[in-house]
Design a protein around this motif. Structure first.
Motif, PDB file in Angstrom:
ATOM      1  N   UNK A  99      43.457  26.346  44.330  1.00 53.96           N
ATOM      2  CA  UNK A  99      43.323  27.544  43.500  1.00 53.96           C
ATOM      3  C   UNK A  99      44.723  28.010  43.088  1.00 53.96           C
ATOM      4  N   UNK A 100      44.891  28.242  41.798  1.00 57.53           N
ATOM      5  CA  UNK A 100      46.155  28.760  41.272  1.00 57.53           C
ATOM      6  C   UNK A 100      45.889  30.119  40.641  1.00 57.53           C
ATOM      7  N   UNK A 101      46.570  31.133  41.128  1.00 57.06           N
ATOM      8  CA  UNK A 101      46.472  32.471  40.543  1.00 57.06           C
ATOM      9  C   UNK A 101      47.744  32.703  39.741  1.00 57.06           C
ATOM     10  N   UNK A 102      47.566  33.032  38.471  1.00 55.48           N
ATOM     11  CA  UNK A 102      48.709  33.258  37.594  1.00 55.48           C
ATOM     12  C   UNK A 102      48.934  34.760  37.474  1.00 55.48           C
ATOM     13  N   UNK A 153      46.163  37.760  37.410  1.00 55.96           N
ATOM     14  CA  UNK A 153      45.814  38.047  38.809  1.00 55.96           C
ATOM     15  C   UNK A 153      44.660  39.043  38.907  1.00 55.96           C
ATOM     16  N   UNK A 154      44.073  39.419  37.767  1.00 52.84           N
ATOM     17  CA  UNK A 154      42.942  40.341  37.815  1.00 52.84           C
ATOM     18  C   UNK A 154      43.360  41.770  38.096  1.00 52.84           C
ATOM     19  N   UNK A 155      44.484  42.167  37.553  1.00 58.09           N
ATOM     20  CA  UNK A 155      45.055  43.464  37.910  1.00 58.09           C
ATOM     21  C   UNK A 155      44.739  44.580  36.911  1.00 58.09           C
ATOM     22  N   UNK A 156      43.670  44.451  36.144  1.00 57.61           N
ATOM     23  CA  UNK A 156      43.347  45.439  35.108  1.00 57.61           C
ATOM     24  C   UNK A 156      43.203  46.844  35.679  1.00 57.61           C
ATOM     25  N   UNK A 216      43.440  42.746  45.751  1.00 57.45           N
ATOM     26  CA  UNK A 216      42.045  42.726  46.216  1.00 57.45           C
ATOM     27  C   UNK A 216      41.300  41.583  45.543  1.00 57.45           C
ATOM     28  N   UNK A 217      41.488  41.443  44.234  1.00 54.44           N
ATOM     29  CA  UNK A 217      40.762  40.416  43.488  1.00 54.44           C
ATOM     30  C   UNK A 217      41.215  39.004  43.869  1.00 54.44           C
ATOM     31  N   UNK A 218      42.485  38.836  44.219  1.00 53.81           N
ATOM     32  CA  UNK A 218      42.956  37.529  44.699  1.00 53.81           C
ATOM     33  C   UNK A 218      42.221  37.146  45.984  1.00 53.81           C
ATOM     34  N   UNK A 219      42.102  38.110  46.903  1.00 50.27           N
ATOM     35  CA  UNK A 219      41.395  37.850  48.164  1.00 50.27           C
ATOM     36  C   UNK A 219      39.921  37.560  47.916  1.00 50.27           C
ATOM     37  N   UNK A 220      39.312  38.296  46.982  1.00 50.79           N
ATOM     38  CA  UNK A 220      37.905  38.059  46.646  1.00 50.79           C
ATOM     39  C   UNK A 220      37.723  36.664  46.048  1.00 50.79           C
ATOM     40  N   UNK A 221      38.668  36.245  45.227  1.00 53.61           N
ATOM     41  CA  UNK A 221      38.613  34.898  44.645  1.00 53.61           C
ATOM     42  C   UNK A 221      38.701  33.835  45.737  1.00 53.61           C
ATOM     43  N   UNK A 222      39.623  34.006  46.660  1.00 55.50           N
ATOM     44  CA  UNK A 222      39.764  33.049  47.768  1.00 55.50           C
ATOM     45  C   UNK A 222      38.476  32.970  48.584  1.00 55.50           C
TER      46      UNK A 222
END
Length: 180
Positions: free
Chosen positions: A29-32, A1-4, A10-16
């Motif tokens: 889009x699938x976020x794991x 999910x880009x949680x580093x 925030x990164x999920x919303x940016x991806x969307x």
């Protein structure tokens, strides 16, 4: 999910937002978010686990072309290399190989280039045309601008070196690929 950096939401919303600009519906889009697949440039992901997620996404969305990183991961990022390894793992297993063939699913690997070529931008087209590859994508000016707008959506990740990447990287204009 880009949680580093604890920025997963925030990164999920940016991806969307980025996918929306590229014409990719949110339903595709699938976020794991899995504890064994952490967003960490030093973490090697579990190949079989990741391969299972990739295959499920391919099956669920009737995908017939997968474009992923090559063994260099473009930037050497361990997570990018893990994705290549997972796709290669699933592609090379006999059962999955037959699955890919039956669905007509092909895999293209994005070629990693050296640092000099990486930042030649459009000037790399000359080199790219001369070297062997299975596919070469050269974006139009309009497509390049669309790609840049999509990249700017990822504000939380735009450190100084990524800003340089968006402005000068050949990958924003030219992509050479090889069949797996």
């Amino acid at each position: 999910s880009g949680n580093y950096y604890n920025q997963g939401e925030i990164r999920k919303k940016e991806l969307e937002q980025s996918c929306f600009l590229l014409g990719i519906p949110a339903s595709d889009v699938t976020v794991i978010d899995h504890r064994d697949l952490p967003d960490n440039p030093a973490a090697d992901w579990d190949t079989q686990l990741l391969a299972t997620f990739v295959l499920k996404h391919i099956e669920a969305n009737n995908i017939n072309l997968v474009v992923t990183f090559d063994a260099g991961g473009v930037s050497g990022h361990a997570n990018h290399i893990s994705l290549y390894t997972a796709v290669r793992y699933k592609h090379c297993c006999f059962e999955i190989f037959i699955f890919f063939l039956c669905l007509g699913c092909h895999v293209l690997l994005l070629e990693s280039v050296n640092l000099f070529r990486k930042y030649l931008s459009v000037l790399d087209v000359l080199v790219s045309c001369l070297l062997p590859r299975d596919a070469l994508f050269i974006l139009t000016e309009e497509e390049t601008e669309q790609a840049r707008r999509a990249m700017w959506c990822h504000r939380s990740q735009l450190l100084w070196f990524r800003r340089v990447y968006v402005l000068f990287s050949r990958y924003m204009v030219i992509n050479s690929l090889h069949l797996l």
